[in-house]
Design a protein around this motif. Structure first.
Motif, mmCIF file in Angstrom:
data_model
loop_
_atom_site.group_PDB
_atom_site.id
_atom_site.type_symbol
_atom_site.label_atom_id
_atom_site.label_comp_id
_atom_site.label_asym_id
_atom_site.label_seq_id
_atom_site.Cartn_x
_atom_site.Cartn_y
_atom_site.Cartn_z
ATOM 1 N N ASP A 197 27.505 -29.890 3.834
ATOM 2 C CA ASP A 197 27.009 -29.107 4.966
ATOM 3 C C ASP A 197 27.232 -29.900 6.255
ATOM 4 O OD1 ASP A 197 25.675 -27.588 6.782
ATOM 5 O OD2 ASP A 197 23.855 -27.347 5.585
ATOM 6 N N PRO A 198 28.000 -29.330 7.211
ATOM 7 C CA PRO A 198 28.231 -30.078 8.459
ATOM 8 C C PRO A 198 26.952 -30.410 9.229
ATOM 9 C CG PRO A 198 29.740 -28.215 8.287
ATOM 10 C CD PRO A 198 28.738 -28.063 7.180
ATOM 11 N N GLN A 199 25.848 -29.744 8.894
ATOM 12 C CA GLN A 199 24.580 -30.110 9.537
ATOM 13 C C GLN A 199 24.112 -31.487 9.088
ATOM 14 O OE1 GLN A 199 21.477 -26.928 9.849
ATOM 15 N NE2 GLN A 199 22.964 -25.750 8.695
ATOM 16 N N ALA A 200 24.596 -31.943 7.948
ATOM 17 C CA ALA A 200 24.335 -33.291 7.423
ATOM 18 C C ALA A 200 22.848 -33.589 7.250
ATOM 19 C CB ALA A 200 24.989 -34.348 8.328
ATOM 20 N N ASN A 201 22.068 -32.597 6.869
ATOM 21 C CA ASN A 201 20.638 -32.818 6.674
ATOM 22 C C ASN A 201 20.359 -33.670 5.438
ATOM 23 O OD1 ASN A 201 20.016 -31.334 8.929
ATOM 24 N ND2 ASN A 201 19.809 -29.421 7.808
ATOM 25 N N ALA A 202 21.105 -33.436 4.374
ATOM 26 C CA ALA A 202 20.917 -34.255 3.168
ATOM 27 C C ALA A 202 21.270 -35.705 3.462
ATOM 28 C CB ALA A 202 21.770 -33.708 2.025
ATOM 29 N N THR A 203 22.321 -35.897 4.261
ATOM 30 C CA THR A 203 22.720 -37.256 4.626
ATOM 31 C C THR A 203 21.593 -37.940 5.399
ATOM 32 O OG1 THR A 203 25.031 -36.568 4.735
ATOM 33 C CG2 THR A 203 24.465 -38.609 5.871
ATOM 34 N N ALA A 204 21.010 -37.200 6.332
ATOM 35 C CA ALA A 204 19.917 -37.779 7.136
ATOM 36 C C ALA A 204 18.732 -38.123 6.251
ATOM 37 C CB ALA A 204 19.512 -36.801 8.218
ATOM 38 N N ALA A 205 18.381 -37.220 5.331
ATOM 39 C CA ALA A 205 17.202 -37.451 4.492
ATOM 40 C C ALA A 205 17.436 -38.565 3.479
ATOM 41 C CB ALA A 205 16.830 -36.162 3.760
ATOM 42 N N LEU A 206 18.681 -38.714 3.032
ATOM 43 C CA LEU A 206 18.962 -39.768 2.041
ATOM 44 C C LEU A 206 19.147 -41.133 2.708
ATOM 45 C CD1 LEU A 206 21.215 -37.801 -0.438
ATOM 46 C CD2 LEU A 206 19.065 -38.929 -0.992
ATOM 47 N N ASP A 207 19.259 -41.112 4.032
ATOM 48 C CA ASP A 207 19.155 -42.323 4.842
ATOM 49 C C ASP A 207 20.043 -43.484 4.369
ATOM 50 O OD1 ASP A 207 18.104 -43.762 6.933
ATOM 51 O OD2 ASP A 207 16.438 -44.569 5.748
ATOM 52 N N PRO A 208 21.362 -43.275 4.280
ATOM 53 C CA PRO A 208 22.215 -44.399 3.884
ATOM 54 C C PRO A 208 22.274 -45.443 4.996
ATOM 55 C CG PRO A 208 23.569 -42.559 4.579
ATOM 56 C CD PRO A 208 22.151 -42.081 4.631
ATOM 57 N N ARG A 209 22.456 -46.689 4.603
ATOM 58 C CA ARG A 209 22.494 -47.758 5.611
ATOM 59 C C ARG A 209 23.705 -47.580 6.522
ATOM 60 N NH1 ARG A 209 20.923 -53.642 3.666
ATOM 61 N NH2 ARG A 209 18.971 -52.536 3.526
ATOM 62 N N GLU A 210 24.832 -47.216 5.936
ATOM 63 C CA GLU A 210 26.026 -46.945 6.733
ATOM 64 C C GLU A 210 26.859 -45.871 6.039
ATOM 65 O OE1 GLU A 210 28.456 -50.373 7.021
ATOM 66 O OE2 GLU A 210 28.560 -50.675 4.859
ATOM 67 N N ALA A 211 27.619 -45.167 6.832
ATOM 68 C CA ALA A 211 28.484 -44.110 6.273
ATOM 69 C C ALA A 211 29.806 -44.116 7.028
ATOM 70 C CB ALA A 211 27.789 -42.762 6.381
ATOM 71 N N PRO A 212 30.670 -45.097 6.727
ATOM 72 C CA PRO A 212 31.921 -45.201 7.488
ATOM 73 C C PRO A 212 32.844 -44.004 7.273
ATOM 74 C CG PRO A 212 31.896 -46.775 5.662
ATOM 75 C CD PRO A 212 30.535 -46.167 5.733
ATOM 76 N N PHE A 213 32.810 -43.438 6.077
ATOM 77 C CA PHE A 213 33.646 -42.263 5.792
ATOM 78 C C PHE A 213 32.755 -41.127 5.289
ATOM 79 C CE2 PHE A 213 36.421 -45.949 4.968
ATOM 80 C CZ PHE A 213 37.305 -45.732 6.002
ATOM 81 N N THR A 214 33.242 -39.932 5.494
ATOM 82 C CA THR A 214 32.425 -38.772 5.132
ATOM 83 C C THR A 214 33.244 -37.770 4.310
ATOM 84 O OG1 THR A 214 33.060 -37.522 7.076
ATOM 85 C CG2 THR A 214 31.150 -38.985 7.298
ATOM 86 N N ALA A 215 32.575 -36.700 3.929
ATOM 87 C CA ALA A 215 33.255 -35.645 3.168
ATOM 88 C C ALA A 215 34.406 -35.043 3.967
ATOM 89 C CB ALA A 215 32.248 -34.564 2.790
ATOM 90 N N SER A 216 34.290 -35.076 5.291
ATOM 91 C CA SER A 216 35.377 -34.555 6.134
ATOM 92 C C SER A 216 36.653 -35.380 5.913
ATOM 93 C CB SER A 216 34.963 -34.624 7.606
ATOM 94 O OG SER A 216 36.047 -34.281 8.435
ATOM 95 N N ASP A 217 36.512 -36.695 5.914
ATOM 96 C CA ASP A 217 37.674 -37.577 5.700
ATOM 97 C C ASP A 217 38.229 -37.396 4.282
ATOM 98 O OD1 ASP A 217 37.022 -38.664 8.234
ATOM 99 O OD2 ASP A 217 35.530 -39.925 7.249
ATOM 100 N N VAL A 218 37.312 -37.238 3.327
ATOM 101 C CA VAL A 218 37.722 -37.089 1.923
ATOM 102 C C VAL A 218 38.507 -35.799 1.726
ATOM 103 C CG1 VAL A 218 36.816 -36.661 -0.396
ATOM 104 C CG2 VAL A 218 35.894 -38.531 0.963
ATOM 105 N N LEU A 219 38.007 -34.702 2.313
ATOM 106 C CA LEU A 219 38.701 -33.416 2.159
ATOM 107 C C LEU A 219 40.016 -33.412 2.920
ATOM 108 C CD1 LEU A 219 35.841 -30.752 2.340
ATOM 109 C CD2 LEU A 219 36.908 -31.768 0.345
ATOM 110 N N PHE A 220 40.081 -34.128 4.019
ATOM 111 C CA PHE A 220 41.344 -34.207 4.780
ATOM 112 C C PHE A 220 42.391 -34.964 3.969
ATOM 113 C CE2 PHE A 220 44.249 -36.130 7.832
ATOM 114 C CZ PHE A 220 44.635 -35.006 8.549
ATOM 115 N N ASP A 221 41.954 -36.028 3.322
ATOM 116 C CA ASP A 221 42.866 -36.857 2.518
ATOM 117 C C ASP A 221 43.190 -36.163 1.190
ATOM 118 O OD1 ASP A 221 43.662 -38.943 0.590
ATOM 119 O OD2 ASP A 221 43.390 -40.290 2.280
ATOM 120 N N ALA A 222 42.132 -35.867 0.436
ATOM 121 C CA ALA A 222 42.200 -35.064 -0.797
ATOM 122 C C ALA A 222 43.058 -35.661 -1.901
ATOM 123 C CB ALA A 222 42.656 -33.640 -0.484
#
Lengths: 286, 146
Positions: A48-73
């Motif tokens: 979800d581009p709203q990234a609410n799950a990401t915010a709630a799961l509170d990772p220390r860092e997120a250098p890459f995201t699902a957007s980069d993964v889907l672009f690369d694929a």
């Protein structure tokens, strides 16, 4: 709770809904917390581009995201973007960002298989993969359904949500026919149910009449769920009566969707979990 | 027997820095990660054209005042002179500022690229109503790992 038997061996679950605000992210986080208390290796894929799950799961860092993964694929490339969540335990995260919205526009004949390719060989490392879909049936949700083997439709007891659940199920059927034959409709879960409200009782009856055995149950409306999300902790670690009720409901739902296999039980020493209870048909959650 | 070549690591998508709310238009960008592929289609954001807002001088009352001034010959002459002076001053200032900013913000990067790519860049930029420099800057910004 219906008499539908649990489906064994399911691992990749996509939580979807056409309607926004029904609590897809809350359900995914609740299931992830329930799995973590059982020490099951869990991956949350935030699509979800709203990234609410990401915010709630509170990772220390997120250098890459699902957007980069889907672009690369490329096959298995998701492993380079997965980070440990900030929650205690065994929950990992494929984070999201607002730029993921761009991937929603990258529709082409084989674009729906990007997430599945990216998760090749990666999903096997986890006991449970939960995909949080955006509130639409567009390209991102198609990617989730192509990668999943079980679709969980999240709804709420309201007029619009009941209609949206029907459309979500139709989408699951279409993807199953055209691209992912292993996808199964796991069922429908009604979220934020207040059995004291006549409208909710009416809509729950309507849901049962329309979908019968597909209704997995009702999750009670408890403020503890939102409070825990706001504090970036699993509801399972929130200390309140409402949180306990919510945990029991999530445990029961997880048991229905992805029961633990024998190998999982023997592989890990398990922390004691609250006894699962049946979700009452018309509430019971006060 | 040959070992497989190392797999390139995951990079940020070239549009990662572009806000989804910006107007989008398909444009041909070069994927710098894949030297073999000349170009790929991605979405490039083009900032929406600025919307003309009504300045306070466009208010009906102000317009009426100016019209009254223009009706007299003297008033019309004076207002024209003043306007010309202001315009010349503003133009000089803008030129100086623009030159300074250009010198400070832009540098020249010389790279050899195939003529086909150059042609695509030019036609793509022309189609979007932007310059080749702008397109290249956008691509490089997207590619940059930082």
């Amino acid at each position: 709770m219906s008499s539908q038997s649990p489906i064994p061996g399911r691992r990749v679950i996509a939580a979807l809904s056409l309607k926004g605000g029904v609590g897809k992210t809350s359900v995914v986080l609740g299931l992830a917390g329930a799995a973590a208390t059982q020490r099951r290796r869990t991956l949350v894929v935030d699509l979800d581009p709203q990234a609410n799950a990401t915010a709630a799961l509170d990772p220390r860092e997120a250098p890459f995201t699902a957007s980069d993964v889907l672009f690369d694929a490329r096959p298995g490339i998701a492993s380079e973007a997965i980070v440990p969540s900030g929650w205690p335990g065994t929950v990992s995260l494929l984070p999201s960002e607002r730029a993921l919205e761009h991937r929603a526009g990258d529709a082409s004949p084989d674009s729906a298989g990007r997430l599945r390719r990216a998760l090749e060989g990666v999903a096997e490392d986890y006991d449970l993969v939960l995909i949080d879909c955006p509130p639409s049936l567009g390209e991102l949700t198609r990617n989730a359904l192509f990668a999943a083997d079980l679709a969980l439709v999240v709804t709420e007891p309201s007029f619009f949500a009941v209609a949206a659940a029907q459309q979500a199920l139709e989408a699951v059927g279409l993807v199953r026919e055209h691209g992912n034959p292993s996808l199964q409709a796991g069922g429908i879960v009604a979220n934020r149910v207040r059995p004291t409200l006549p409208e909710h009782v009416f809509r729950m009856d309507e849901l049962r009449a329309a979908f019968g055995g597909l209704i997995l149950g009702a999750l009670p409306d408890r403020s503890a769920v939102q409070q825990a999300q706001g504090a970036c902790v699993p509801v399972q670690s929130w200390q309140s009566h409402g949180a306990k009720e919510a945990c029991l409901a999530f445990d029961a739902l997880l048991k229905r969707l992805a029961p633990r296999t024998g190998s999982e039980m023997s592989a890990r020493s398990v922390t004691p979990t609250p006894k699962s209870v049946e979700i009452p048909a018309q509430g019971g959650a006060s | 027997m040959t070992n497989p070549s190392p797999r390139p690591a995951l990079r940020k998508a070239p549009d990662a820095h572009i806000h989804p709310a910006l107007a989008l238009g398909a444009v041909t960008l070069i994927d710098l990660r894949e030297p073999d592929s000349a170009a790929i289609q991605v979405e490039l954001a083009v900032p929406p054209a600025p919307i003309e807002t009504n300045s306070p001088h466009d208010a009906p009352a102000d317009r009426a005042k100016e019209d009254r001034k223009k009706r007299t010959a003297k008033g019309a002459k004076n207002s024209k002179k003043q306007k010309n002076k202001k315009a010349v001053k503003a133009g000089k200032k803008a030129k100086k500022k623009g030159k300074k900013r250009q010198l400070a913000d832009r540098i020249d990067v010389r790279r050899e690229i195939p003529p086909t790519v150059r042609r695509q860049l030019r036609t793509g930029a022309k189609a979007r109503g932007t310059s080749v420099d702008e397109v290249v800057t956008s691509v490089l910004e997207g590619w940059s790992p930082s």
